[in-house]
Design a protein around this motif. Structure first.
Motif, PDB file in Angstrom:
ATOM      1  N   GLY A 192      31.838  41.569  46.073  1.00 40.81           N
ATOM      2  CA  GLY A 192      31.460  40.962  47.340  1.00 40.81           C
ATOM      3  C   GLY A 192      31.636  39.459  47.368  1.00 40.81           C
ATOM      4  N   LYS A 193      32.638  38.965  46.634  1.00 38.40           N
ATOM      5  CA  LYS A 193      32.865  37.527  46.542  1.00 38.40           C
ATOM      6  C   LYS A 193      34.200  37.156  47.175  1.00 38.40           C
ATOM      7  CE  LYS A 193      30.197  37.008  42.274  1.00 38.40           C
ATOM      8  NZ  LYS A 193      30.243  36.576  40.848  1.00 38.40           N
ATOM      9  N   PRO A 194      34.348  35.920  47.638  1.00 41.96           N
ATOM     10  CA  PRO A 194      35.637  35.479  48.179  1.00 41.96           C
ATOM     11  C   PRO A 194      36.675  35.362  47.075  1.00 41.96           C
ATOM     12  CG  PRO A 194      34.118  33.636  48.061  1.00 41.96           C
ATOM     13  CD  PRO A 194      33.316  34.865  47.738  1.00 41.96           C
ATOM     14  N   LEU A 195      37.922  35.545  47.452  1.00 40.26           N
ATOM     15  CA  LEU A 195      39.016  35.460  46.495  1.00 40.26           C
ATOM     16  C   LEU A 195      39.487  34.021  46.372  1.00 40.26           C
ATOM     17  CD1 LEU A 195      41.157  36.794  44.665  1.00 40.26           C
ATOM     18  CD2 LEU A 195      42.567  37.081  46.719  1.00 40.26           C
ATOM     19  N   GLU A 196      39.508  33.533  45.159  1.00 40.14           N
ATOM     20  CA  GLU A 196      40.048  32.208  44.880  1.00 40.14           C
ATOM     21  C   GLU A 196      41.371  32.380  44.145  1.00 40.14           C
ATOM     22  OE1 GLU A 196      38.778  29.560  46.021  1.00 40.14           O
ATOM     23  OE2 GLU A 196      36.755  30.217  46.600  1.00 40.14           O
ATOM     24  N   PRO A 197      42.418  31.644  44.568  1.00 38.61           N
ATOM     25  CA  PRO A 197      43.730  31.793  43.920  1.00 38.61           C
ATOM     26  C   PRO A 197      43.661  31.458  42.432  1.00 38.61           C
ATOM     27  CG  PRO A 197      43.911  30.553  45.967  1.00 38.61           C
ATOM     28  CD  PRO A 197      42.448  30.686  45.681  1.00 38.61           C
ATOM     29  N   GLU A 198      44.455  32.179  41.641  1.00 36.85           N
ATOM     30  CA  GLU A 198      44.510  31.951  40.199  1.00 36.85           C
ATOM     31  C   GLU A 198      45.947  31.700  39.794  1.00 36.85           C
ATOM     32  OE1 GLU A 198      43.546  34.247  35.954  1.00 36.85           O
ATOM     33  OE2 GLU A 198      42.923  35.130  37.854  1.00 36.85           O
ATOM     34  N   ILE A 199      46.150  30.759  38.892  1.00 34.17           N
ATOM     35  CA  ILE A 199      47.477  30.462  38.363  1.00 34.17           C
ATOM     36  C   ILE A 199      47.685  31.279  37.091  1.00 34.17           C
ATOM     37  CG2 ILE A 199      48.995  28.678  37.415  1.00 34.17           C
ATOM     38  CD1 ILE A 199      47.475  26.655  39.118  1.00 34.17           C
ATOM     39  N   ILE A 200      48.726  32.104  37.079  1.00 37.02           N
ATOM     40  CA  ILE A 200      49.024  32.927  35.915  1.00 37.02           C
ATOM     41  C   ILE A 200      49.888  32.121  34.946  1.00 37.02           C
ATOM     42  CG2 ILE A 200      50.053  35.068  35.095  1.00 37.02           C
ATOM     43  CD1 ILE A 200      47.579  35.443  36.859  1.00 37.02           C
ATOM     44  N   PRO A 201      49.435  31.902  33.713  1.00 35.95           N
ATOM     45  CA  PRO A 201      50.235  31.117  32.759  1.00 35.95           C
ATOM     46  C   PRO A 201      51.537  31.829  32.407  1.00 35.95           C
ATOM     47  CG  PRO A 201      47.943  31.297  32.041  1.00 35.95           C
ATOM     48  CD  PRO A 201      48.127  32.276  33.156  1.00 35.95           C
ATOM     49  N   ASP A 202      52.609  31.072  32.313  1.00 37.61           N
ATOM     50  CA  ASP A 202      53.918  31.611  31.948  1.00 37.61           C
ATOM     51  C   ASP A 202      54.121  31.421  30.451  1.00 37.61           C
ATOM     52  OD1 ASP A 202      56.498  32.396  31.570  1.00 37.61           O
ATOM     53  OD2 ASP A 202      57.385  31.073  33.070  1.00 37.61           O
ATOM     54  N   GLY A 203      53.732  32.410  29.675  1.00 44.18           N
ATOM     55  CA  GLY A 203      53.942  32.343  28.242  1.00 44.18           C
ATOM     56  C   GLY A 203      52.755  32.868  27.463  1.00 44.18           C
ATOM     57  N   PHE A 204      52.888  32.850  26.157  1.00 38.51           N
ATOM     58  CA  PHE A 204      51.865  33.341  25.235  1.00 38.51           C
ATOM     59  C   PHE A 204      50.795  32.267  25.025  1.00 38.51           C
ATOM     60  CE2 PHE A 204      50.066  33.782  20.987  1.00 38.51           C
ATOM     61  CZ  PHE A 204      49.849  35.145  20.871  1.00 38.51           C
ATOM     62  N   TYR A 205      49.545  32.705  24.903  1.00 38.02           N
ATOM     63  CA  TYR A 205      48.464  31.806  24.532  1.00 38.02           C
ATOM     64  C   TYR A 205      47.350  32.618  23.884  1.00 38.02           C
ATOM     65  CZ  TYR A 205      46.157  33.295  28.915  1.00 38.02           C
ATOM     66  OH  TYR A 205      45.589  34.025  29.930  1.00 38.02           O
ATOM     67  N   VAL A 206      46.387  31.925  23.299  1.00 41.24           N
ATOM     68  CA  VAL A 206      45.262  32.601  22.662  1.00 41.24           C
ATOM     69  C   VAL A 206      43.962  31.975  23.148  1.00 41.24           C
ATOM     70  CG1 VAL A 206      46.524  33.302  20.591  1.00 41.24           C
ATOM     71  CG2 VAL A 206      45.343  31.095  20.615  1.00 41.24           C
ATOM     72  N   ILE A 207      42.928  32.812  23.160  1.00 40.97           N
ATOM     73  CA  ILE A 207      41.587  32.369  23.526  1.00 40.97           C
ATOM     74  C   ILE A 207      40.708  32.507  22.296  1.00 40.97           C
ATOM     75  CG2 ILE A 207      39.638  32.659  25.094  1.00 40.97           C
ATOM     76  CD1 ILE A 207      41.547  34.187  26.972  1.00 40.97           C
ATOM     77  N   GLY A 208      40.351  31.379  21.689  1.00 42.25           N
ATOM     78  CA  GLY A 208      39.451  31.394  20.549  1.00 42.25           C
ATOM     79  C   GLY A 208      38.012  31.493  21.009  1.00 42.25           C
TER      80      GLY A 208
END
Length: 306
Positions: A192-208
């Motif tokens: 039930g929340k508004p949609l905020e645009p998201e930028i999709i990263p182009d490439g590999f990355y990691v989340i530590g």
């Protein structure tokens, strides 16, 4: 301005009830086979590896056995590494990268580290190329409080019963264009929340894991993967998926507190990998290879630091 009319299910501003979840569930169609793609591949593994059923999902009329792979000669004197794939079933290279690692590289770690690999944590989602389970719950927000859904609970129970001394936990994921045009809109509609645009990263990355990010470990993964495919650059704000860039291809994010799979263990070295399969600069095989390179680099780094 956020778009308030962005998903065909639900009423803007109102969280879904059971009727909306049932309507969403009815739209999900099987598009590929867990049995053919995953179970059959497990049956072809080397005899030095043992396939263990650690749970079962019952989503009538479907039933999914949950499997992990361990080395037969488990040595309690050695540390253990856990590799998980397919927590989000639609993130294909997480599943196939884990299987490829088992087929091509697991033997190289025999006698050095115990391996536990769960290649497809969410088979219902894998078959339907879907992020959630049938109740529209995100498995990668469910690894807390003993497991909020069975996909998480089964793995958590089994790992707790094993009592492994985990040194490494690598959770293999993808960030896809469908995150922006399907799964984020569905999530915001569900909540039930508004949609905020998201930028999709182009490439590999990691989340530590921000609780203990181990920067050198994360950087070792990037150094291995950049030989195979490109590393995601920061956006105009110096961020990836809304988190500050710590070093090329590395961000730190909460894991344990949000119920992410990479945060449910006490492994010293933990990460979430993210491949971008929709880039014109990569292929499906390169995505699988990137996941494998990350796993090997993570194991090698952890073993070198002991």
């Amino acid at each position: 301005m956020a778009n308030t009319h962005y998903y065909p299910i639900g009423t803007p501003g109102q969280p879904w009830g059971e009727a909306e979840r049932a309507r969403w569930r009815a739209t999900q169609q099987r598009q590929r086979s867990y049995r053919d793609d995953v179970i059959a591949a497990l049956g072809r593994l080397d005899d030095a590896l043992e396939v263990v059923q650690y749970g079962q999902l019952h989503y009538a009329p479907d039933h999914y056995p949950l499997f992990a792979v361990v080395n037969r000669n488990h040595d309690p004197a050695l540390p253990t590494a856990l590799v998980t794939g397919g927590v989000h079933g639609y993130e294909t290279s997480g599943v196939h990268g884990a299987l490829q690692f088992l087929e091509q590289h697991a033997h190289a770690y025999a006698g050095r580290i115990n391996l536990v690999v769960a290649p497809c944590v969410s088979p219902w989602g894998y078959e339907r190329i879907q992020r959630w389970n049938p109740d529209a719950v995100d498995p990668n927000r469910s690894f807390r409080d003993g497991g909020l859904i069975e996909e998480a609970a089964a793995l958590m129970r089994w790992m707790a019963a094993r009592g492994d001394a985990l040194l490494v936990h690598m959770d293999l994921h993808e960030t896809t264009d469908s995150d922006a045009h399907e799964f984020d809109p569905a999530r915001c509609a569900r909540d039930g929340k508004p949609l905020e645009p998201e930028i999709i990263p182009d490439g590999f990355y990691v989340i530590g894991n921000s609780e203990d990010p181990q920067p050198a470990f994360q950087q070792a993964l990037i150094a291995a993967v950049e030989k195979i495919t490109h590393i995601a650059p920061a956006d105009a704000k110096g961020e990836l998926i809304g988190m500050p860039l710590q070093s090329p291809g590395v961000v730190w994010g909460e894991s344990r507190s949000i119920g992410a799979c990479a945060g449910f263990t006490d492994a010293r070295y933990a990460t979430t990998t993210e491949v971008y399969p929709d880039s014109p600069r990569t292929t499906a095989q390169q995505c699988n290879d990137a996941q494998v390179a990350a796993v090997c680099a993570g194991l090698d780094h952890a073993l070198a630091q002991r």
